[in-house]
Design an enzyme around this catalytic site. Structure first.
Site, PDB file in Angstrom:
ATOM      1  N   LYS A 277       6.832  -8.848  -5.358  1.00 31.95           N
ATOM      2  CA  LYS A 277       7.047  -7.844  -4.311  1.00 31.95           C
ATOM      3  C   LYS A 277       7.924  -8.426  -3.205  1.00 31.95           C
ATOM      4  O   LYS A 277       7.923  -9.634  -2.998  1.00 31.95           O
ATOM      5  CB  LYS A 277       5.695  -7.439  -3.693  1.00 31.95           C
ATOM      6  CG  LYS A 277       4.859  -6.529  -4.542  1.00 31.95           C
ATOM      7  CD  LYS A 277       3.585  -6.127  -3.810  1.00 31.95           C
ATOM      8  CE  LYS A 277       2.717  -5.235  -4.679  1.00 31.95           C
ATOM      9  NZ  LYS A 277       3.332  -3.931  -4.992  1.00 31.95           N
ATOM     10  N   ARG A 351      -3.067  -0.575 -13.697  1.00 32.34           N
ATOM     11  CA  ARG A 351      -3.349   0.214 -14.910  1.00 32.34           C
ATOM     12  C   ARG A 351      -3.753  -0.680 -16.070  1.00 32.34           C
ATOM     13  O   ARG A 351      -4.471  -0.263 -16.966  1.00 32.34           O
ATOM     14  CB  ARG A 351      -2.139   1.099 -15.237  1.00 32.34           C
ATOM     15  CG  ARG A 351      -0.871   0.336 -15.485  1.00 32.34           C
ATOM     16  CD  ARG A 351       0.367   1.209 -15.361  1.00 32.34           C
ATOM     17  NE  ARG A 351       0.805   1.367 -13.972  1.00 32.34           N
ATOM     18  CZ  ARG A 351       1.847   2.091 -13.594  1.00 32.34           C
ATOM     19  NH1 ARG A 351       2.568   2.734 -14.493  1.00 32.34           N
ATOM     20  NH2 ARG A 351       2.172   2.191 -12.325  1.00 32.34           N
TER      21      ARG A 351
HETATM   22  N1  BES Z   1      -1.052  -2.151  -5.622  1.00 30.95           N
HETATM   23  C1  BES Z   1       0.214  -1.588  -5.879  1.00 30.95           C
HETATM   24  C2  BES Z   1       0.378  -0.181  -5.336  1.00 30.95           C
HETATM   25  C3  BES Z   1       0.548  -0.052  -3.858  1.00 30.95           C
HETATM   26  C4  BES Z   1       1.732  -0.387  -3.250  1.00 30.95           C
HETATM   27  C5  BES Z   1      -0.456   0.474  -3.097  1.00 30.95           C
HETATM   28  C6  BES Z   1       1.894  -0.232  -1.892  1.00 30.95           C
HETATM   29  C7  BES Z   1      -0.295   0.653  -1.739  1.00 30.95           C
HETATM   30  C8  BES Z   1       0.864   0.298  -1.125  1.00 30.95           C
HETATM   31  C9  BES Z   1       0.454  -1.522  -7.380  1.00 30.95           C
HETATM   32  O1  BES Z   1      -0.095  -2.551  -8.121  1.00 30.95           O
HETATM   33  C10 BES Z   1       1.925  -1.574  -7.586  1.00 30.95           C
HETATM   34  O2  BES Z   1       2.502  -2.577  -7.279  1.00 30.95           O
HETATM   35  N2  BES Z   1       2.500  -0.503  -8.092  1.00 30.95           N
HETATM   36  C11 BES Z   1       3.903  -0.424  -8.282  1.00 30.95           C
HETATM   37  C12 BES Z   1       4.148   0.286  -9.574  1.00 30.95           C
HETATM   38  C13 BES Z   1       5.583   0.234 -10.028  1.00 30.95           C
HETATM   39  C14 BES Z   1       5.974  -1.185 -10.385  1.00 30.95           C
HETATM   40  C15 BES Z   1       5.750   1.135 -11.223  1.00 30.95           C
HETATM   41  C16 BES Z   1       4.486   0.348  -7.108  1.00 30.95           C
HETATM   42  O3  BES Z   1       3.858   1.282  -6.626  1.00 30.95           O
HETATM   43  O4  BES Z   1       5.559  -0.043  -6.641  1.00 30.95           O
HETATM   44 MN    MN Z   2       1.225  -4.195  -8.258  1.00 23.78          MN
END
Ligand code: BES
Ligand code: MN
Ligand code: ZN
Length: 495
Positions: A277, A351
Site C-alpha cells: 500500500k 477475501r
Molecule cells: N483492508 C483493505 C480495504 C480497506 C482499504 C478498508 C482502505 C478501508 C480503507 C483491503 O484488504 C484492501 O486492501 N482492499 C483493496 C482491494 C483491491 C486490491 C482490489 C482495496 O480496497 O484497495
Molecule cells: Mn488489503
C-alpha cells in the site's frame, strides 16, 4: 460506566446533574416543566432571553441552578416537537452527553424518556440513552496518559412508574450493547504491534473464561494446513506473527437449535503484502481487524444479556506483510473448498482468509452466516462513510438486517451480488482471480465471497467506511455491533 433506572419524581429528585429536553418552539418537555417550577421559572426566563432555542442538538448547561437538590441542569434541544425521528433523538443525545461530560459531573440523571420520538418506544429510548452516553465517554488510554479522564461514572435513566419495566429492559440491553461496542473499540484502537493475532486469541480465551456459556478454540497454522486452508495460509506467509483462526462458541439455546455463525476479518495489520500500500494513511490498516473485534464485542453482548441463541464466532486473524516468503501476484493457491485462486493483487487478502473461514463454517450447520469485514476501499467510494455495505444471497436475511439497521440507527445499504459481475473474476489459470479490476470493487469482492457461500444463507457487511473515523477524530466506532446486536435480539425474541 454504570447505568441505573431512577423512578423518583422530579420534585423529589436529588442528583448532581439533570438532563431535560426542550423543543424548537421553546416548549419544555414535561420533566423540564417540572424543573422550571422548582426554579421559579428559571428555564422560561432563559428561553425568553434566547439562550437556547430548542433546535436539535443545541444544549445549555445551567451550572448553578440555585437548587440544592439539582445543582446542574443540562437543557437539550430536540428540534420540532412531534418530528423527533430516531436519528434526531440520537443526535440530541450525543450533544447532551458531550455537555454532561464537559460539566465534569461524576453522575447524572437523564430525564429524556418523555421526549416523544416518531419511532421507537420508551424501551428503545432508554437503550439509546445508554448507548449514546457510553459512546461519548469512551476514552482510549492503553498507550496514552490522559489528564482529563471522563468524570462521569454513573448515569440513571429517569422513568415514570408506568415506564419502569420497559425502561429497565432498555437500559440492560443498552448496557450490554455498549459493553460490546466498547470492547470492540478498545481492541480496534490498539496498535498493530500490541494487537496481533495472538493477542486477539488471548482476548477471546479470557472472554470465554469469564462466562459459562462461552467457550473458545484456537486453530494454529498447522491445524489450518491440515484442513487445507491454502487461501488463508497464503496471506500469513509473509508475516512473522502466526495466524490464528479463533472460534468462540456461545450456547444459550437448545443444543438442537442451529447456530448463527458470525465471521470477522481480523487482519491486525494490512500493509498490502508484495502489492504494498502507499504510505499515506497506512497506519489506519491497524483497523483491518475491526470485523474480528466486532465478533468479540457481539459475544460479550450475548453473554451479558444471556441471549437464548446459539452463536458461533469465527475470527480469521493474520497480518498481511511483504516478505521474501510472502505470496506474490500470479501465485495460485488451493482453497479449502478445492477451488484454485490466482492472486493478482496481494492486497485483496481479506477475501482469501474469509473464503476458507466460510468453508470451515459449514461444519456448524449454520442457520445463517454473517461476515463483517473492512473489505474494500471501493465500498467507501460507493457509499461514503455513512452506511455499511450489505451483500447477501438471501432476501429474507437482508430484510431482517435492514430492519435491524433502521431500529439501531447503525445503517446498512444493500448492494447487488449479481451474476454479471462474476465475469470480472475469471482467470486463465485458476478457477477464479482474487480481484475483479477497478470497476465495482466492493461488489466483485462480495461476488468472490459468494462463491464460498453456496451452501448456506449468507450476508456480508463491508464495514470499510464505518468501522472507524479517519482524520482528527480518528478512532474506532464499534460498528456494526449495534445493528448485529439488534438482529440477534430480534432472533432471540422469536425463539
Ligand atoms: N483492508 C483493505 C480495504 C480497506 C482499504 C478498508 C482502505 C478501508 C480503507 C483491503 O484488504 C484492501 O486492501 N482492499 C483493496 C482491494 C483491491 C486490491 C482490489 C482495496 O480496497 O484497495
Ligand atoms: Mn488489503
Ligand atoms: Zn485488508
Amino acid at each position: 460506566m454504570q447505568y441505573f433506572i431512577e423512578t423518583t419524581p422530579i420534585e423529589k429528585l436529588r442528583c448532581e446533574c439533570l438532563v431535560v429536553g426542550v423543543y424548537q418552539d421553546q416548549q419544555l418537555s414535561p420533566a423540564a416543566q417540572g424543573v422550571d417550577k422548582l426554579t421559579g421559572g428559571l428555564l422560561t426566563r432563559l428561553l425568553q432571553r434566547g439562550d437556547i432555542k430548542g433546535k436539535n442538538a443545541e444544549t445549555l448547561l445551567i451550572a448553578h441552578s440555585g437548587l440544592d437538590a439539582l445543582p446542574r441542569i443540562v437543557l437539550t434541544g430536540f428540534g420540532e416537537a412531534g418530528k423527533v425521528t430516531r436519528k434526531l433523538y440520537r443526535k440530541a443525545l450525543a450533544a447532551a452527553a458531550k455537555s454532561v461530560k464537559d460539566s465534569k459531573t461524576p453522575s447524572a440523571v437523564a430525564a429524556l424518556l418523555d421526549v416523544e420520538t416518531s419511532d421507537g418506544d420508551a424501551q428503545w429510548r432508554a437503550r439509546q440513552i445508554v448507548e449514546v452516553f457510553d459512546d461519548a465517554v469512551y476514552q482510549y488510554t492503553a498507550t496514552k496518559k490522559v489528564e482529563d479522564t471522563p468524570a462521569l461514572q454513573a448515569l440513571s435513566v429517569r422513568a415514570d412508574a408506568a415506564q419502569a419495566t420497559a425502561a429497565g429492559a432498555g437500559v440492560s440491553q443498552g448496557a450490554a450493547i455498549a459493553a460490546g461496542v466498547c470492547l470492540t473499540k478498545q481492541l480496534a484502537d490498539l496498535p498493530g504491534n500490541i494487537c496481533t493475532p495472538t493477542y486477539l486469541a488471548e482476548q477471546a480465551k479470557s472472554l470465554a473464561a469469564d462466562h459459562d456459556k462461552l467457550s473458545c478454540e484456537i486453530l494454529e497454522e498447522s491445524d489450518m494446513q491440515a484442513l487445507g486452508m491454502g487461501a488463508f495460509l497464503a496471506v500469513s506467509r509473509g508475516s512473522r506473527q502466526p495466524a490464528k483462526l479463533i472460534s468462540l462458541y456461545y450456547q444459550g439455546g437448545d443444543a438442537s437449535v442451529k447456530p448463527i455463525v458470525l465471521i470477522g476479518k481480523g487482519l491486525t495489520f494490512d500493509a498490502g503484502g508484495i502489492s504494498l500500500k502507499p504510505g499515506l494513511g497506512m497506519d489506519e490498516m491497524k483497523y483491518d481487524m475491526c470485523g474480528g473485534a466486532s465478533v468479540l464485542g457481539l459475544l460479550k453482548m450475548a453473554t451479558q444479556l444471556n441471549l437464548k441463541l446459539n452463536i458461533v464466532g469465527l475470527i480469521a486473524s493474520s497480518e498481511n506483510m511483504p516478505d521474501g516468503d510472502a505470496n506474490k501476484p500470479g501465485d495460485i493457491l488451493v482453497s479449502m473448498a478445492g477451488k484454485t485462486i490466482e492472486i493478482l493483487n496481494t492486497d485483496a487478502e481479506g477475501r482469501l482468509i474469509l473464503c476458507d473461514t466460510m468453508t470451515y463454517a459449514k461444519k456448524f450447520n449454520p442457520e445463517v452466516v454473517i461476515d463483517m469485514a473492512t473489505l474494500t476501499g471501493a465500498c467507501i467510494v460507493a457509499l461514503g462513510r455513512v452506511p455499511s455495505g450489505l451483500f447477501s444471497n438471501d432476501d429474507a436475511l437482508s430484510e431482517d438486517l435492514l430492519q435491524a439497521a433502521e431500529a439501531s440507527c447503525d445503517s446498512l445499504w444493500r448492494m447487488p451480488v449479481w451474476e454479471e459481475y462474476q465475469e470480472q473474476l475469471k482467470s486463465n489459470f485458476a478457477d477464479l482471480a482474487n480481484i475483479g479490476g477497478p470497476d465495482g470493487g466492493s461488489v466483485t469482492a462480495a461476488c468472490f465471497l459468494s462463491r464460498f457461500a453456496e451452501d448456506f444463507r449468507w450476508a456480508h457487511l463491508d464495514i470499510a467506511g464505518t468501522a472507524w473515523r479517519t482524520g482528527v477524530n480518528k478512532g474506532a466506532t464499534g460498528r456494526p455491533v449495534p445493528v448485529i446486536s439488534q438482529y440477534l435480539l430480534n432472533r432471540a425474541a422469536e425463539q
